[in-house]
Motif scaffolding. Structure first.
Motif, PDB file in Angstrom:
ATOM      1  N   LYS A  84      43.487  32.547  47.457  1.00 31.99           N
ATOM      2  CA  LYS A  84      42.524  31.373  47.832  1.00 31.99           C
ATOM      3  C   LYS A  84      41.731  31.214  46.538  1.00 31.99           C
ATOM      4  O   LYS A  84      41.463  29.990  46.095  1.00 31.99           O
ATOM      5  CB  LYS A  84      41.714  31.851  48.738  1.00 31.99           C
ATOM      6  N   SER A  85      41.447  32.365  45.827  1.00 28.61           N
ATOM      7  CA  SER A  85      40.598  31.985  44.468  1.00 28.61           C
ATOM      8  C   SER A  85      40.513  33.452  43.793  1.00 28.61           C
ATOM      9  O   SER A  85      40.837  34.558  44.416  1.00 28.61           O
ATOM     10  CB  SER A  85      39.035  31.795  44.861  1.00 28.61           C
ATOM     11  N   VAL A  86      40.394  33.253  42.397  1.00 26.15           N
ATOM     12  CA  VAL A  86      40.359  34.509  41.536  1.00 26.15           C
ATOM     13  C   VAL A  86      38.795  34.481  40.647  1.00 26.15           C
ATOM     14  O   VAL A  86      38.805  33.265  40.169  1.00 26.15           O
ATOM     15  CB  VAL A  86      41.474  34.587  40.503  1.00 26.15           C
ATOM     16  N   ASP A  87      38.199  35.196  40.781  1.00 30.69           N
ATOM     17  CA  ASP A  87      36.809  35.257  39.805  1.00 30.69           C
ATOM     18  C   ASP A  87      37.141  36.359  38.892  1.00 30.69           C
ATOM     19  O   ASP A  87      37.368  37.395  39.405  1.00 30.69           O
ATOM     20  CB  ASP A  87      35.705  35.560  40.715  1.00 30.69           C
ATOM     21  N   GLN A 124      36.665  41.813  26.221  1.00 32.02           N
ATOM     22  CA  GLN A 124      35.923  42.617  25.158  1.00 32.02           C
ATOM     23  C   GLN A 124      36.108  44.218  25.187  1.00 32.02           C
ATOM     24  O   GLN A 124      36.097  44.530  26.192  1.00 32.02           O
ATOM     25  CB  GLN A 124      34.361  42.169  25.079  1.00 32.02           C
ATOM     26  N   ARG A 125      36.738  44.687  23.921  1.00 30.49           N
ATOM     27  CA  ARG A 125      37.107  45.844  23.954  1.00 30.49           C
ATOM     28  C   ARG A 125      35.755  46.552  24.399  1.00 30.49           C
ATOM     29  O   ARG A 125      34.718  46.283  23.899  1.00 30.49           O
ATOM     30  CB  ARG A 125      37.567  46.332  22.594  1.00 30.49           C
ATOM     31  N   LYS A 126      35.687  47.956  24.709  1.00 26.84           N
ATOM     32  CA  LYS A 126      34.892  48.841  25.256  1.00 26.84           C
ATOM     33  C   LYS A 126      34.108  48.266  26.141  1.00 26.84           C
ATOM     34  O   LYS A 126      32.792  48.895  26.318  1.00 26.84           O
ATOM     35  CB  LYS A 126      33.916  49.351  24.013  1.00 26.84           C
ATOM     36  N   THR A 127      34.702  47.491  27.140  1.00 31.80           N
ATOM     37  CA  THR A 127      33.917  46.978  28.405  1.00 31.80           C
ATOM     38  C   THR A 127      34.706  46.848  29.627  1.00 31.80           C
ATOM     39  O   THR A 127      36.043  46.838  29.453  1.00 31.80           O
ATOM     40  CB  THR A 127      33.304  45.417  28.113  1.00 31.80           C
ATOM     41  N   ASN A 128      34.001  46.758  30.622  1.00 30.14           N
ATOM     42  CA  ASN A 128      34.970  46.446  32.106  1.00 30.14           C
ATOM     43  C   ASN A 128      35.038  44.890  32.245  1.00 30.14           C
ATOM     44  O   ASN A 128      34.185  44.334  31.861  1.00 30.14           O
ATOM     45  CB  ASN A 128      34.257  47.148  33.049  1.00 30.14           C
ATOM     46  N   VAL A 129      36.399  44.590  32.784  1.00 26.96           N
ATOM     47  CA  VAL A 129      36.393  43.231  33.177  1.00 26.96           C
ATOM     48  C   VAL A 129      36.605  43.406  34.700  1.00 26.96           C
ATOM     49  O   VAL A 129      37.393  43.772  35.016  1.00 26.96           O
ATOM     50  CB  VAL A 129      37.665  42.480  32.647  1.00 26.96           C
ATOM     51  N   SER A 130      35.752  42.561  35.464  1.00 30.26           N
ATOM     52  CA  SER A 130      36.003  42.615  36.769  1.00 30.26           C
ATOM     53  C   SER A 130      36.885  41.598  37.448  1.00 30.26           C
ATOM     54  O   SER A 130      36.631  40.346  37.050  1.00 30.26           O
ATOM     55  CB  SER A 130      34.575  42.531  37.700  1.00 30.26           C
ATOM     56  N   VAL A 131      37.389  41.750  38.201  1.00 28.37           N
ATOM     57  CA  VAL A 131      38.340  40.685  39.247  1.00 28.37           C
ATOM     58  C   VAL A 131      38.002  40.711  40.501  1.00 28.37           C
ATOM     59  O   VAL A 131      38.143  41.898  41.270  1.00 28.37           O
ATOM     60  CB  VAL A 131      39.851  41.045  38.885  1.00 28.37           C
ATOM     61  N   VAL A 132      37.657  39.613  41.214  1.00 25.28           N
ATOM     62  CA  VAL A 132      37.464  39.391  42.471  1.00 25.28           C
ATOM     63  C   VAL A 132      38.471  38.479  43.069  1.00 25.28           C
ATOM     64  O   VAL A 132      38.626  37.165  42.610  1.00 25.28           O
ATOM     65  CB  VAL A 132      36.098  39.208  42.941  1.00 25.28           C
ATOM     66  N   MET A 133      39.595  38.638  43.940  1.00 24.96           N
ATOM     67  CA  MET A 133      40.622  37.911  44.586  1.00 24.96           C
ATOM     68  C   MET A 133      40.343  37.734  45.990  1.00 24.96           C
ATOM     69  O   MET A 133      40.089  38.772  46.561  1.00 24.96           O
ATOM     70  CB  MET A 133      41.868  38.358  44.254  1.00 24.96           C
ATOM     71  N   GLU A 134      40.196  36.594  46.501  1.00 24.45           N
ATOM     72  CA  GLU A 134      40.187  36.435  47.851  1.00 24.45           C
ATOM     73  C   GLU A 134      41.588  35.716  48.225  1.00 24.45           C
ATOM     74  O   GLU A 134      42.151  34.667  47.603  1.00 24.45           O
ATOM     75  CB  GLU A 134      39.252  35.302  47.961  1.00 24.45           C
ATOM     76  N   PHE A 135      42.380  36.401  49.225  1.00 28.01           N
ATOM     77  CA  PHE A 135      43.542  35.726  49.862  1.00 28.01           C
ATOM     78  C   PHE A 135      43.650  35.889  51.153  1.00 28.01           C
ATOM     79  O   PHE A 135      42.808  36.523  52.020  1.00 28.01           O
ATOM     80  CB  PHE A 135      44.617  36.562  49.097  1.00 28.01           C
ATOM     81  N   THR A 136      44.560  35.090  51.754  1.00 26.64           N
ATOM     82  CA  THR A 136      44.946  35.346  53.155  1.00 26.64           C
ATOM     83  C   THR A 136      46.354  36.049  53.373  1.00 26.64           C
ATOM     84  O   THR A 136      47.367  35.514  52.818  1.00 26.64           O
ATOM     85  CB  THR A 136      45.099  33.719  53.711  1.00 26.64           C
ATOM     86  N   ALA A 137      46.245  36.791  54.286  1.00 28.86           N
ATOM     87  CA  ALA A 137      47.533  37.678  54.289  1.00 28.86           C
ATOM     88  C   ALA A 137      48.463  36.712  55.267  1.00 28.86           C
ATOM     89  O   ALA A 137      48.125  36.313  56.303  1.00 28.86           O
ATOM     90  CB  ALA A 137      47.209  38.966  54.965  1.00 28.86           C
ATOM     91  N   ASN A 138      49.908  36.973  54.747  1.00 30.09           N
ATOM     92  CA  ASN A 138      50.882  36.060  55.752  1.00 30.09           C
ATOM     93  C   ASN A 138      51.763  36.817  56.283  1.00 30.09           C
ATOM     94  O   ASN A 138      52.543  36.473  57.143  1.00 30.09           O
ATOM     95  CB  ASN A 138      51.860  35.286  54.445  1.00 30.09           C
ATOM     96  N   ALA A 139      51.528  38.242  56.208  1.00 32.01           N
ATOM     97  CA  ALA A 139      52.109  39.254  57.164  1.00 32.01           C
ATOM     98  C   ALA A 139      51.246  40.413  57.024  1.00 32.01           C
ATOM     99  O   ALA A 139      50.204  40.492  56.523  1.00 32.01           O
ATOM    100  CB  ALA A 139      53.430  39.331  56.400  1.00 32.01           C
ATOM    101  N   ASP A 140      51.445  41.305  58.067  1.00 26.52           N
ATOM    102  CA  ASP A 140      50.784  42.672  58.037  1.00 26.52           C
ATOM    103  C   ASP A 140      51.109  43.265  56.966  1.00 26.52           C
ATOM    104  O   ASP A 140      52.406  43.635  56.510  1.00 26.52           O
ATOM    105  CB  ASP A 140      51.290  43.483  59.512  1.00 26.52           C
ATOM    106  N   ILE A 141      50.092  43.906  56.386  1.00 22.77           N
ATOM    107  CA  ILE A 141      50.359  44.988  55.162  1.00 22.77           C
ATOM    108  C   ILE A 141      49.636  46.426  55.445  1.00 22.77           C
ATOM    109  O   ILE A 141      48.325  46.254  55.664  1.00 22.77           O
ATOM    110  CB  ILE A 141      49.537  44.170  53.961  1.00 22.77           C
ATOM    111  N   THR A 160      39.156  40.143  50.650  1.00 21.42           N
ATOM    112  CA  THR A 160      38.396  40.138  49.284  1.00 21.42           C
ATOM    113  C   THR A 160      39.077  41.461  48.526  1.00 21.42           C
ATOM    114  O   THR A 160      38.536  42.467  49.270  1.00 21.42           O
ATOM    115  CB  THR A 160      37.022  40.039  49.497  1.00 21.42           C
ATOM    116  N   TYR A 161      39.461  41.263  47.523  1.00 18.57           N
ATOM    117  CA  TYR A 161      40.115  42.387  46.590  1.00 18.57           C
ATOM    118  C   TYR A 161      39.044  42.459  45.456  1.00 18.57           C
ATOM    119  O   TYR A 161      38.671  41.168  44.756  1.00 18.57           O
ATOM    120  CB  TYR A 161      41.372  42.271  46.256  1.00 18.57           C
ATOM    121  N   LYS A 162      38.426  43.538  45.079  1.00 17.04           N
ATOM    122  CA  LYS A 162      37.751  43.961  43.883  1.00 17.04           C
ATOM    123  C   LYS A 162      38.101  45.036  42.987  1.00 17.04           C
ATOM    124  O   LYS A 162      38.208  46.076  43.821  1.00 17.04           O
ATOM    125  CB  LYS A 162      36.165  44.138  44.603  1.00 17.04           C
TER     126      LYS A 162
END
Length: 153
Positions: free
Chosen positions: A41-44, A56-73, A113-115
């Motif tokens: 649905k979205s990626v931040d 940027q080197r020597k830093t953390n880059v954060s990812v937040v992804m929202e998705f809808t499951a199409n199957a049981d996982i 929501t995956y972080k």
């Protein structure tokens, strides 16, 4: 009177933190690269004021992804690659268990929501690349997205 001032302070604090969170959570344009068990649905990405996202080197880059499951996982892993000169180069994560970054197991139809974050090591060369971020379950691709990035000082 003191109670209402305390409540007002709490409301102002919550609004300020929410505003800061929205200001730093930047939705980015991404390309789906083969999601099969879910629909993204979205990626931040934070920080990513514009494409290509500066990693940027020597830093953390954060990812937040929202998705809808199409199957049981029941379980999932994370794989991150850099597409550099036509080659997929793995970016190691300290913990590839995606279930530490989202609730598992996941039922079909659930919005998730995956972080996660990745540390950009100092020894990474400064260059432009395409980042491929993939969640997998066994041999199945849960989600996969790519976005342009550049490793900077």
């Amino acid at each position: 009177m003191a109670f209402s001032n305390l409540c007002l302070l709490h409301v102002v604090t919550v609004l300020t933190l929410t505003t800061l969170q929205l200001a730093y959570a930047t939705p980015v344009q991404f390309k789906d690269c083969g999601s099969s068990l879910a629909t993204i649905k979205s990626v931040d990405v934070t920080p990513c004021p514009s494409l290509p996202c500066p990693f940027q080197r020597k830093t953390n880059v954060s990812v937040v992804m929202e998705f809808t499951a199409n199957a049981d996982i029941s379980a999932s892993g994370t794989k991150v690659y850099g597409l550099i000169l036509g080659q997929l180069v793995p970016f190691p994560l300290p913990d590839e268990n995606a279930c530490h970054c989202m609730p598992c197991p996941i039922k079909k139809g659930t919005i998730v929501t995956y972080k996660n974050s990745i540390y950009v090591k100092e020894e990474y060369p400064k260059l432009q690349l395409v980042v491929e971020w993939k969640l997998v379950s066994g041999s199945d691709v849960v989600t996969c997205f790519t976005l342009p990035a550049k490793i900077t000082d």
